[in-house]
Design a protein around this motif. Structure first.
Motif, PDB file in Angstrom:
ATOM      1  N   UNK A 126      13.862  86.610  -2.933  1.00  0.00           N
ATOM      2  CA  UNK A 126      12.751  87.553  -2.972  1.00  0.00           C
ATOM      3  C   UNK A 126      11.575  86.879  -3.657  1.00  0.00           C
ATOM      4  N   UNK A 127      10.446  86.899  -2.990  1.00  0.00           N
ATOM      5  CA  UNK A 127       9.224  86.353  -3.569  1.00  0.00           C
ATOM      6  C   UNK A 127       8.809  87.274  -4.713  1.00  0.00           C
ATOM      7  N   UNK A 128       8.739  86.755  -5.948  1.00  0.00           N
ATOM      8  CA  UNK A 128       8.436  87.616  -7.086  1.00  0.00           C
ATOM      9  C   UNK A 128       7.023  88.195  -7.069  1.00  0.00           C
ATOM     10  N   UNK A 129       6.114  87.573  -6.351  1.00  0.00           N
ATOM     11  CA  UNK A 129       4.727  88.054  -6.316  1.00  0.00           C
ATOM     12  C   UNK A 129       4.554  89.152  -5.267  1.00  0.00           C
ATOM     13  N   UNK A 130       5.084  88.892  -4.055  1.00  0.00           N
ATOM     14  CA  UNK A 130       4.882  89.845  -2.966  1.00  0.00           C
ATOM     15  C   UNK A 130       6.029  90.837  -2.818  1.00  0.00           C
TER      16      UNK A 130
ATOM     17  N   UNK B 261       8.610  90.319  -1.046  1.00  0.00           N
ATOM     18  CA  UNK B 261       9.154  90.155   0.306  1.00  0.00           C
ATOM     19  C   UNK B 261      10.435  89.339   0.236  1.00  0.00           C
ATOM     20  N   UNK B 262      11.468  89.846   0.898  1.00  0.00           N
ATOM     21  CA  UNK B 262      12.750  89.145   0.964  1.00  0.00           C
ATOM     22  C   UNK B 262      12.775  88.240   2.182  1.00  0.00           C
ATOM     23  N   UNK B 263      13.260  87.034   2.007  1.00  0.00           N
ATOM     24  CA  UNK B 263      13.343  86.069   3.098  1.00  0.00           C
ATOM     25  C   UNK B 263      14.753  85.493   3.148  1.00  0.00           C
ATOM     26  N   UNK B 264      15.307  85.405   4.350  1.00  0.00           N
ATOM     27  CA  UNK B 264      16.610  84.776   4.543  1.00  0.00           C
ATOM     28  C   UNK B 264      16.411  83.375   5.088  1.00  0.00           C
ATOM     29  N   UNK B 265      17.165  82.437   4.556  1.00  0.00           N
ATOM     30  CA  UNK B 265      17.106  81.054   5.012  1.00  0.00           C
ATOM     31  C   UNK B 265      18.482  80.684   5.558  1.00  0.00           C
ATOM     32  N   UNK B 266      18.503  80.222   6.800  1.00  0.00           N
ATOM     33  CA  UNK B 266      19.749  79.795   7.434  1.00  0.00           C
ATOM     34  C   UNK B 266      19.769  78.270   7.434  1.00  0.00           C
ATOM     35  N   UNK B 267      20.811  77.699   6.854  1.00  0.00           N
ATOM     36  CA  UNK B 267      20.974  76.243   6.823  1.00  0.00           C
ATOM     37  C   UNK B 267      22.165  75.866   7.696  1.00  0.00           C
ATOM     38  N   UNK B 268      21.914  75.020   8.675  1.00  0.00           N
ATOM     39  CA  UNK B 268      22.964  74.553   9.579  1.00  0.00           C
ATOM     40  C   UNK B 268      23.220  73.082   9.295  1.00  0.00           C
ATOM     41  N   UNK B 269      24.469  72.747   9.021  1.00  0.00           N
ATOM     42  CA  UNK B 269      24.864  71.362   8.754  1.00  0.00           C
ATOM     43  C   UNK B 269      25.801  70.903   9.859  1.00  0.00           C
ATOM     44  N   UNK B 270      25.433  69.807  10.509  1.00  0.00           N
ATOM     45  CA  UNK B 270      26.247  69.234  11.571  1.00  0.00           C
ATOM     46  C   UNK B 270      26.725  67.862  11.115  1.00  0.00           C
ATOM     47  N   UNK B 271      28.057  67.674  11.094  1.00  0.00           N
ATOM     48  CA  UNK B 271      28.638  66.416  10.624  1.00  0.00           C
ATOM     49  C   UNK B 271      29.432  65.730  11.725  1.00  0.00           C
ATOM     50  N   UNK B 272      29.340  64.404  11.760  1.00  0.00           N
ATOM     51  CA  UNK B 272      30.152  63.607  12.672  1.00  0.00           C
ATOM     52  C   UNK B 272      30.831  62.508  11.882  1.00  0.00           C
ATOM     53  N   UNK B 273      32.069  62.231  12.246  1.00  0.00           N
ATOM     54  CA  UNK B 273      32.860  61.199  11.576  1.00  0.00           C
ATOM     55  C   UNK B 273      33.101  60.065  12.544  1.00  0.00           C
ATOM     56  N   UNK B 274      32.730  58.859  12.132  1.00  0.00           N
ATOM     57  CA  UNK B 274      32.925  57.680  12.995  1.00  0.00           C
ATOM     58  C   UNK B 274      33.769  56.666  12.261  1.00  0.00           C
TER      59      UNK B 274
END
Length: 87
Positions: free
Chosen positions: A68-72, A74-87
């Motif tokens: 939540x932005x303390x000034x406004x 407004x709540x914001x959701x952040x989606x983080x996608x992590x893609x891993x490959x093993x070689x």
């Protein structure tokens, strides 16, 4: 006699080639909104693929966090996608 020697030779070769080698886990994370991204590369030596995945934590995932932005207020959701490959 030749069959026994051949069988033992095959077993010896298989045990020496146990699929252990240097493994590299490459993970790319992207956040939305914002579009920021980062790449992490980890290397571990002489592991089987299964061991390397566990040791390096080489797993893809998606996570969501909110703030939540303390000034406004407004709540914001952040989606983080992590893609891993093993070689």
């Amino acid at each position: 006699m030749k069959k026994n020697i051949l069988f033992l030779l095959v077993i010896a070769v298989m045990s020496l080639a146990s699929c252990k080698k240097n493994r590299t886990c490459t993970c790319t994370s992207t956040s939305s909104p914002g579009g920021g991204s980062s790449t992490t590369i980890d290397t571990e030596s002489h592991l089987t693929k299964k061991e390397a995945k566990r040791v390096l934590g080489c797993y893809s995932n998606t996570s969501t966090s909110s703030y939540v932005n303390p000034i406004t207020g407004v709540s914001t959701s952040v989606v983080t996608t992590t893609t891993c490959t093993l070689k």
